[in-house]
Design an enzyme around this catalytic site. Sequence first.
Site, PDB file in Angstrom:
ATOM      1  NE  ARG A 158      -3.759   0.091   2.296  1.00  0.00           N
ATOM      2  CZ  ARG A 158      -4.240   0.612   3.434  1.00  0.00           C
ATOM      3  NH1 ARG A 158      -3.962   0.059   4.596  1.00  0.00           N
ATOM      4  NH2 ARG A 158      -4.994   1.690   3.398  1.00  0.00           N
ATOM      5  CD  GLN A 190     -12.574   9.041   9.065  1.00  0.00           C
ATOM      6  OE1 GLN A 190     -13.066   8.056   9.617  1.00  0.00           O
ATOM      7  NE2 GLN A 190     -13.223   9.723   8.145  1.00  0.00           N
ATOM      8  CB  VAL A 205      -3.049   5.948   6.540  1.00  0.00           C
ATOM      9  CG1 VAL A 205      -3.858   5.869   7.827  1.00  0.00           C
ATOM     10  CG2 VAL A 205      -3.526   4.880   5.544  1.00  0.00           C
ATOM     11  CG  ASP A 206      -3.776   9.212   1.221  1.00  0.00           C
ATOM     12  OD1 ASP A 206      -3.560  10.332   1.732  1.00  0.00           O
ATOM     13  OD2 ASP A 206      -4.866   8.900   0.704  1.00  0.00           O
ATOM     14  CG  HIS A 208      -7.786   6.394  11.294  1.00  0.00           C
ATOM     15  ND1 HIS A 208      -8.864   6.114  10.491  1.00  0.00           N
ATOM     16  CD2 HIS A 208      -8.305   6.698  12.513  1.00  0.00           C
ATOM     17  CE1 HIS A 208      -9.988   6.240  11.196  1.00  0.00           C
ATOM     18  NE2 HIS A 208      -9.676   6.607  12.414  1.00  0.00           N
ATOM     19  CB  THR A 219     -15.578  10.030   5.819  1.00  0.00           C
ATOM     20  OG1 THR A 219     -15.641   8.984   6.804  1.00  0.00           O
ATOM     21  CG2 THR A 219     -16.314  11.252   6.316  1.00  0.00           C
ATOM     22  CB  SER A 220     -18.566   5.332   4.955  1.00  0.00           C
ATOM     23  OG  SER A 220     -17.563   4.850   5.820  1.00  0.00           O
ATOM     24  CD  GLU A 233     -23.128   6.073  -3.348  1.00  0.00           C
ATOM     25  OE1 GLU A 233     -24.297   5.806  -3.023  1.00  0.00           O
ATOM     26  OE2 GLU A 233     -22.671   5.893  -4.497  1.00  0.00           O
TER      27      GLU A 233
HETATM   28  N1  APR Z   1     -15.455  11.737  -3.638  1.00  0.00           N
HETATM   29  C1  APR Z   1     -16.060  11.818  -2.426  1.00  0.00           C
HETATM   30  N2  APR Z   1     -16.495  10.757  -1.746  1.00  0.00           N
HETATM   31  C2  APR Z   1     -16.336   9.549  -2.311  1.00  0.00           C
HETATM   32  C3  APR Z   1     -15.737   9.369  -3.570  1.00  0.00           C
HETATM   33  C4  APR Z   1     -15.287  10.537  -4.248  1.00  0.00           C
HETATM   34  N3  APR Z   1     -14.683  10.472  -5.446  1.00  0.00           N
HETATM   35  N4  APR Z   1     -15.717   8.044  -3.849  1.00  0.00           N
HETATM   36  C5  APR Z   1     -16.274   7.434  -2.804  1.00  0.00           C
HETATM   37  N5  APR Z   1     -16.651   8.330  -1.863  1.00  0.00           N
HETATM   38  C6  APR Z   1     -17.254   8.107  -0.557  1.00  0.00           C
HETATM   39  C7  APR Z   1     -18.103   6.873  -0.448  1.00  0.00           C
HETATM   40  O1  APR Z   1     -19.449   7.165  -0.820  1.00  0.00           O
HETATM   41  C8  APR Z   1     -17.972   6.543   1.043  1.00  0.00           C
HETATM   42  O2  APR Z   1     -18.986   7.210   1.789  1.00  0.00           O
HETATM   43  O3  APR Z   1     -16.194   7.926   0.346  1.00  0.00           O
HETATM   44  C9  APR Z   1     -16.620   7.119   1.433  1.00  0.00           C
HETATM   45  C10 APR Z   1     -15.534   6.086   1.718  1.00  0.00           C
HETATM   46  O4  APR Z   1     -15.910   5.356   2.838  1.00  0.00           O
HETATM   47  P1  APR Z   1     -14.903   4.300   3.533  1.00  0.00           P
HETATM   48  O5  APR Z   1     -14.301   3.416   2.503  1.00  0.00           O
HETATM   49  O6  APR Z   1     -15.649   3.683   4.667  1.00  0.00           O
HETATM   50  O7  APR Z   1     -13.720   5.235   4.042  1.00  0.00           O
HETATM   51  P2  APR Z   1     -13.584   6.084   5.382  1.00  0.00           P
HETATM   52  O8  APR Z   1     -14.866   6.745   5.730  1.00  0.00           O
HETATM   53  O9  APR Z   1     -12.382   6.916   5.205  1.00  0.00           O
HETATM   54  O10 APR Z   1     -13.279   4.939   6.436  1.00  0.00           O
HETATM   55  C11 APR Z   1     -12.982   5.278   7.754  1.00  0.00           C
HETATM   56  O11 APR Z   1     -12.385   3.001   8.267  1.00  0.00           O
HETATM   57  O12 APR Z   1     -11.391   1.470   6.833  1.00  0.00           O
HETATM   58  C12 APR Z   1     -11.261   2.137   8.057  1.00  0.00           C
HETATM   59  O13 APR Z   1      -9.459   3.083   9.255  1.00  0.00           O
HETATM   60  C13 APR Z   1     -10.031   3.007   7.965  1.00  0.00           C
HETATM   61  O14 APR Z   1      -9.785   5.407   8.033  1.00  0.00           O
HETATM   62  C14 APR Z   1     -10.608   4.366   7.597  1.00  0.00           C
HETATM   63  C15 APR Z   1     -11.947   4.361   8.324  1.00  0.00           C
END
Ligand code: APR
Length: 241
Positions: free
Chosen positions: A69, A101, A103-104, A119, A189-190, A216
């Site tokens: 990664r 959140q 880590v990149d 994170h 973020t979800s 979403e």
């Molecule tokens: N622009 C904006 N949002 C986007 C895009 C985009 N191009 N593509 C996807 N998304 C949204 C999705 O709809 C989703 O709601 O980004 C979100 C990504 O969600 P996750 O994959 O759950 O990422 P995140 O919220 O950062 O996760 C939180 O969970 O996996 C662990 O520790 C890890 O830091 C991470 C934490």
Amino acid sequence: MNLSEARTALQKARRVAVLTGAGVSAESGIPTFRDAQTGHWARFRPEDLASPEAYRRDPETVWQWYAGRYADVTRAQPNEAHRLLARLERAKGEGFFLATQNVDGLHQRAGSQRLVELHGNLTHARCETCGTVAPLPAPDDFTPPPICPVCAARMRPHIVWFGEYLPERALEAATRAFQEADVALIVGTSAVVYPAAGLAFETLRKGGVVIEVNPEETDLTPYMSFGVRDVASRGLAALHI
Ligand code: APR
């Protein structure tokens, strides 16, 4: 609140707090944690790769996963969303705070400075013995595990794993910033992983405006003052950052 009111609120805000997640880096081609589990890695559960127990059991496999990664992230470039958030920081100065959140390390590479990484960071390792944090060698020169430059002990990924606490000072600083924010942005973020997802409520509780940018809907959507349903780069541009 409509888009024009959201733009005005953001423009007028003296204090702005931003929370970002994997969606902000999606346009840089960085897969989310779960999307990164393809091929060889598909048979692992997240907690088999990102937990203290997994690392104790099989540090080599965990390091291989993180080294891969890390190499991906090094090849990626910040996108327009990272750049717009760096621009917002320049506009708001000391009134700006970013909690990520991710880590990149792409926010820093785009010029963000007033930020905390809730994170951890894939590009660094932390000594298991003395706690020293050091950058990893360039991916081509890197054979895990890294050895501590101070005490020569083995280093682990500088990542907050499942079941671990977030860095206390970073979380405190983020909580304060969201409490004081006139406007908070929740981008890509979800919002399911706490305590990060709870930061939006710090702003709402104090009567601030919270704007979500995400293609979403999320669990936070019902509480938001306004939502921009678009990818991060276009969504932030729509707010006239
Ligand atoms: N622009 C904006 N949002 C986007 C895009 C985009 N191009 N593509 C996807 N998304 C949204 C999705 O709809 C989703 O709601 O980004 C979100 C990504 O969600 P996750 O994959 O759950 O990422 P995140 O919220 O950062 O996760 C939180 O969970 O996996 C662990 O520790 C890890 O830091 C991470 C934490």
